[in-house]
Structures are given as structure tokens and as C-alpha cells.
Design an enzyme around this catalytic site. Structure first.
Site, short mmCIF file in Angstrom:
data_model
loop_
_atom_site.label_atom_id
_atom_site.label_comp_id
_atom_site.label_asym_id
_atom_site.label_seq_id
_atom_site.Cartn_x
_atom_site.Cartn_y
_atom_site.Cartn_z
N ILE A 1 49.83 41.12 25.26
CA ILE A 1 48.94 40.12 25.85
C ILE A 1 49.59 38.73 25.84
O ILE A 1 49.28 37.87 26.66
CB ILE A 1 47.57 40.09 25.11
N ARG B 1 52.49 38.06 26.76
CA ARG B 1 53.27 37.90 28.00
C ARG B 1 52.40 37.24 29.07
O ARG B 1 52.83 36.32 29.77
CB ARG B 1 53.77 39.26 28.49
N LYS C 1 40.92 37.53 21.04
CA LYS C 1 39.71 38.25 20.65
C LYS C 1 40.08 39.69 20.36
O LYS C 1 41.07 40.16 20.92
CB LYS C 1 38.63 38.16 21.73
#
Lengths: 361, 361
Positions: free
Chosen positions: A16, A18, A101
Site C-alpha cells: 500500500i 507504493r 487503517k
């Protein structure tokens, strides 16, 4: 007048990261100044593959990023079980914290993170990207429209994704030591946020998990759902999250006068264009041979993808703090905490045999 | 060779009888030969307003319709509390029975109706019209397609309708002496049927009603929902029905490889054209910047509206019986009974404090 670009340090080379790195570089007010991984080699490759600026400091520890005076904001995409440690430490080093999250394993952990951010005067925000898409604001305008929507009665939200065998065996999101909330934390987070968003963050009075969630061998949730009850004019909501079914990212909101539907609320099919569907004041045709009007499609375009808009908004808040114009914006901490409180209630309902759990903020 | 037209007798002048009368006259194999109401005047006006054949016998009692030798089939749109009495009596008079939904107040009543139909050798069918739309079969083909849908994991179905004040005060569907099942019987019936249909009528193991249904002052349900659990590979379903929110008639079915969505499954927006939406084998784009493919729309046209197709199918079954070609088709009785069994479980779950109720056929 162009503001100084704010400089992100990134903790770990998660997939994530990236996408968020690209967003930081796309957003006009931010750049990347550091990345840290437990493996210097991995961090070096990641920086290169993701077109980080030449000047980026590449470290073999997370601490080095937090100690770097050229870092203003830390983005934390680490496994959830590591959030408490590293988000608190980042705040203590006076770095603003953009936290992936699910933000924490439970509300007690989140409270420690939020307390650290507050006492150190730094901005906190969770990385729930869809909150920042301009479509989200347009949908909210509809939900607030007495004529086109009326009073909100029911929200259903679902996020399912058919994960591959490799994910089911090896991904951190099904590992009890890393992301013990499993599908509830990864997918349910979005659904719960969507429901709270639709309700202007008015928390439900109770949460009741559907019987028989699915777990893996380690007890991590792979699919589950729950009913949220406001005990006010029959207002309820349901959500369903799963790692077993083909991609679905739905919100259906029913109001006394209209409805809203969206089928890609978390990540739009196309990053430049988002759609949603509404209908109001439906009527039967004569003899109920049909009904109308049919739902209308709304299209919202955006030059910057939602994750870059998130980064830009975070930078705006940080700039306000640095200029002395404002204190850290509390709204994002409150929204995160409310989401976490509902997640904790889902977990408590499961532990107690799927009974209603009172939601206490 | 053209078959003899089968002759319907209609018990009462309910609003829904106008639509079904039109369907009987539209269907090539059926006609109307009699109507009965407690008011002869009302029946006369109804026959005239709805273009019944000149030859129609108009009666001031229901019994007269059942005693009429020119009636082959009785259509019963009476309030649910009267179904037991009049459907049984119709069967005893050797009339085939097309019964409005909800079919009965509970499964014991339905069993008496079904027993009367069986012992008298007459055909039974409930008037759930959407079952007969050609779209329904097309959607079923999708759900059965291993490549485009895979294994069914979750179904969500909702039927809500924003009823007017007058309905809420005076309609038979909120009157405890006439339709004590309220929104569960009127709207929930369709949702439960949709879920069972998607599951090839494999009954769930348990039904658990969501906490806090809404009732009127007489204790009639105005909105409720439930979770259905198969206790098999995590298969679950949810439904929500309500008299409070703007029209919504959704099925969302999630499979391991694809999804199905339909937004007007009960009564298509347009009686000539039905739509549904599917997507299969969804994938993230590089960096999860988007996903695809986007859902595709399928369009199914029909010359005859679904209620006329229902009547035509019923007549086909009756013709087979009359020609000695076949016994009454049991499928429709089984489907009705399964739907009623789930409704009874919802009611039992409410009475027992929203606990899971085992479903027993």
C-alpha cells in the site's frame, strides 16, 4: 504563494506504501524525504522502483526515519499490531502521523496513539482514502437533502474481495500476530466508516454481530457482518465483509424520500471518474405495472486521485499548524476513534455469543 | 391447436386484483368468468372498470364464485387472515387456487391449504409475480455459472416502500386482524423468496432477526430484517423490509467469482424491459489505482408482463391436469412453504428476543 513542500518519511515497504508514495509525489504540496525498512536493501529497491526523489534518505531502521530532521510527516503502513509502538514514537519525535487503517487492534491502543499526537501537538489522520474523493462530498450533499433523500432509515455496506490462496496462507492481514482483526479490520473498517459517515458520525446505540463469522485456523476473522441500531425511529444499518467473494464495494442508503447507491466506494473503478446512483420520490405506475423514476447516474471527475487528495488535505492541516494559524484538527481523530469503537463492539459481540453490545464512546 | 381458455373466478375487489385481472385477460389461455365481493355493487363496478367480459358472472358473495361451474381457477387476493378459510373452501369445490402472498399467517395455516389442494387434486401457486419474469431465469443462469459467478456466499435483499399516512392508518397490511405479518408478510416475503431462490431453495439452518423491529400501535411489523445462516462454508444472507423508506427492490448476490445486482426485482421499472448487472473475476489495476471490469448491464425484454406470464404458467399446469397428462405440480407448494417456514422463524426469533431459530421444514 507556493507553500514549502512538506516532507514525508515512510515506515516500511508495504504494498500500500507504493500507492501512497505515488500520491505524495502527485500532491503539489508534499514530497518524500525518507524511507525506512528493517532491510536497507529492500528500502533502496523500493525507493528506486517507486521513483522517490534522488535526495531521499534510505534507512535500514524505522527509528532512523523518526530521527531524521528532514521528515515532517510519517506515513505508517506497518502491520496493525505495530501501530501502537511506531505511531506513538513518531508523535514523540514531533512528526505528524498519517496512519494506515485499521488504526489499532482496539480502542485502548488507539487512545494511546491519539494521546501521544495530542500531547506533542501533531496532526493525526487515518489513511481512509475514499473520504477525500470529491464524490464523497457530493453523496453527502444528497444524504443531507430533505427533498431528494429525506430522513436516513437504513444503510447497508459491503466490502468483499476474493483473496487468493497465497493471501489466505501468508498475508499479514490473516496473521494473528500482525493483523488479528482480519477481514473486520481490513474490509469491515471501510463498511463501518461508511455507515458512520452516512449518519454524520452519530454512533449507534448497539452493535450485534451476525451469527457464525468465518475464521481461519488461527482464529482470524475471514468474513463477518453486523447490525447497528440507533434505537431512534427504527434507524438501523448492516454491513458485511469477506475475503471470499468477488469484489464488491457497495453502500446502499435508504431515506424516507430517496435512495443512494454506489458500487465502488472504496476504490473507484477508474481513478479519474466516480459514479453514484440516486432515485427520489419513487411512485408506482397505474396498476403498479411499473415504477419510476429509474435511478439516475451522477458522475464526478477528479484530476488528482483520492489518495493524493488525502495527502494534500493532510498537508494543508500541517501547514496551518506550522504557520501558527490553527491547532491540529481533531475531527480525524474523532472519526477514527468512532470507527474503532464500533469494531471493538463487533469483537465483543462475537465473544459474547452474538448478543447486542452497547456502544460507548 | 388452440386450447380451451381456462376461466378465473376472483374473490374480492382488492387493488392487486385489478393488475391480476388485466394479466388474466392478457394471457392467451385464460379469461375471467366470475367475480365475487361482499358488495354486489362493488363487484359490478369492479368488473366494468376493469374491462371484464360481458359474460362475467358478478356475485355478492364469495361462495357463489366457488359454486359457479363456469369457474376453473380461483384467484384469492383477500386479506391474509382470510386465506385459510377461502383457499381451503375453493379447493374443496375443486377449483385450482392462485393465492396472493403472503399465503398464510403461519405454516400451520398454509399446511391446511396445501392439504386441501392435494386431497382435491387441484393446482396451487402463490402469486409471486417476479418468479415468472424471463429475467429471473437469466439471473438464475448466471448464479449457476461456475466461471461467471462461482459459489454463492452472500445474498442481501431489500424491499422498502415509503407508505403514505393513509396506508399507515387504514391499509389492511397494517391491520392486526387482517394482515398481522405487516411489512414482513408484504415486503419481507419477496426478500425471503429471493434469498431462497438464489440458494435453489436450500433452506438455511437458522434465522436470526435483527434487534429492534418497528411496530405500529397494534403490534404489526412496519420494518424488520434478519440474517439467514446455512452453517456451510460461511454462507449467509440478510434481508431488510420496511414501509418507511423510498422504493428499493434490491438483490445483491456475491459469489466467489462474480456478483449479481438487480434494483427492481419485484416489479420492473418498465414492464416490457428488465435489467440486471453482473461483474466477474474483478481485479485490481496496478497499484490498486482502480479495478475492473466495471459491472455490465443485461437487458431482458418481454412481450407479456410478468403477472401475465404467471397466469399463463398456472393455466399450463391446469391444462396438463385436465388432460390427464400430469398431476398437480408440487414445486410451487414447496416453494411457498419454504418461504413461510422462514417467515415463521423470523417471527419466532422476534418473540424469543432476537435469538437464532432453527429452521425446520
Amino acid at each position: 504563494m507556493a507553500e514549502t513542500q512538506l516532507r514525508f518519511g515512510i515506515l516500511c515497504c508495504a504494498e500500500i506504501a507504493r500507492k501512497v508514495s505515488r500520491a505524495i509525489l502527485l500532491s503539489p504540496t508534499t514530497t518524500i524525504s525518507a524511507i525506512g525498512s528493517r532491510s536497507l536493501e529492500k528500502a533502496t529497491a523500493f525507493a528506486s522502483e517507486n521513483h522517490f526523489p534522488e535526495s531521499t534518505h534510505v534507512y535500514g531502521t524505522y527509528d532512523a526515519v523518526l530521527d531524521d530532521p528532514d521528515v515532517d510527516i510519517v506515513y505508517v503502513p506497518l502491520p496493525t499490531s505495530l501501530h501502537l509502538r511506531w505511531a506513538v514514537r513518531a508523535a514523540e519525535k514531533k512528526k505528524h502521523v498519517l496512519l494506515e487503517k485499521p488504526v489499532a487492534l482496539n480502542v485502548a491502543e488507539l487512545d494511546a496513539i491519539l494521546a501521544a499526537c495530542e500531547s506533542n501537538g501533531v496532526q493525526f489522520m487515518d489513511a481512509t482514502m475514499w473520504m477525500h474523493h470529491p464524490r464523497t462530498e457530493k453523496m453527502k450533499q444528497l444524504l443531507s437533502d430533505d427533498q431528494r433523500f429525506g430522513q436516513l432509515k437504513y444503510v447497508h455496506s459491503a466490502y468483499s474481495i476474493a483473496e487468493e490462496d497465497d493471501f489466505m496462507k501468508n498475508d499479514i492481514r490473516v496473521n494473528p500476530n500482525l493483523d488479528s482483526l482480519g477481514a473486520l479490520g481490513d474490509a469491515g473498517w471501510y463498511c463501518i466508516r461508511a455507515i458512520l459517515w452516512a449518519h454524520d458520525y452519530d454512533l449507534p446505540k448497539t452493535v450485534t454481530t451476525f451469527p457464525d463469522p468465518v475464521y481461519n485456523e488461527s482464529g482470524v476473522i475471514l468474513s463477518c457482518g453486523a447490525t447497528l441500531n440507533w434505537k431512534n425511529d427504527g434507524k438501523i444499518a448492516t454491513f458485511y465483509c469477506s475475503f471470499f467473494s468477488n469484489l464488491c464495494m457497495d453502500i446502499i442508503a435508504l431515506g424516507t424520500r430517496g435512495n443512494l447507491r454506489v458500487h465502488d466506494f472504496i476504490i473507484p473503478f477508474n481513478e479519474k471518474v466516480g459514479h453514484f446512483y440516486t432515485v427520489a420520490n419513487s411512485m408506482w405506475a397505474e396498476l403498479a405495472l411499473g415504477c419510476g423514476p429509474e435511478p439516475s447516474e451522477f458522475t464526478i471527475s477528479t484530476d488528482l486521485p483520492q489518495e493524493a487528495l488525502m495527502v494534500r488535505e493532510f498537508a494543508r492541516l500541517v501547514h496551518r499548524i506550522r504557520s501558527g494559524e490553527a491547532k491540529p484538527e481533531k475531527k480525524w481523530a474523532v472519526i477514527s476513534r468512532k470507527t474503532q469503537v464500533v469494531i471493538d463492539a463487533v469483537v465483543a459481540s462475537i465473544k459474547n455469543g452474538f448478543v447486542p453490545i452497547e456502544v460507548v464512546y
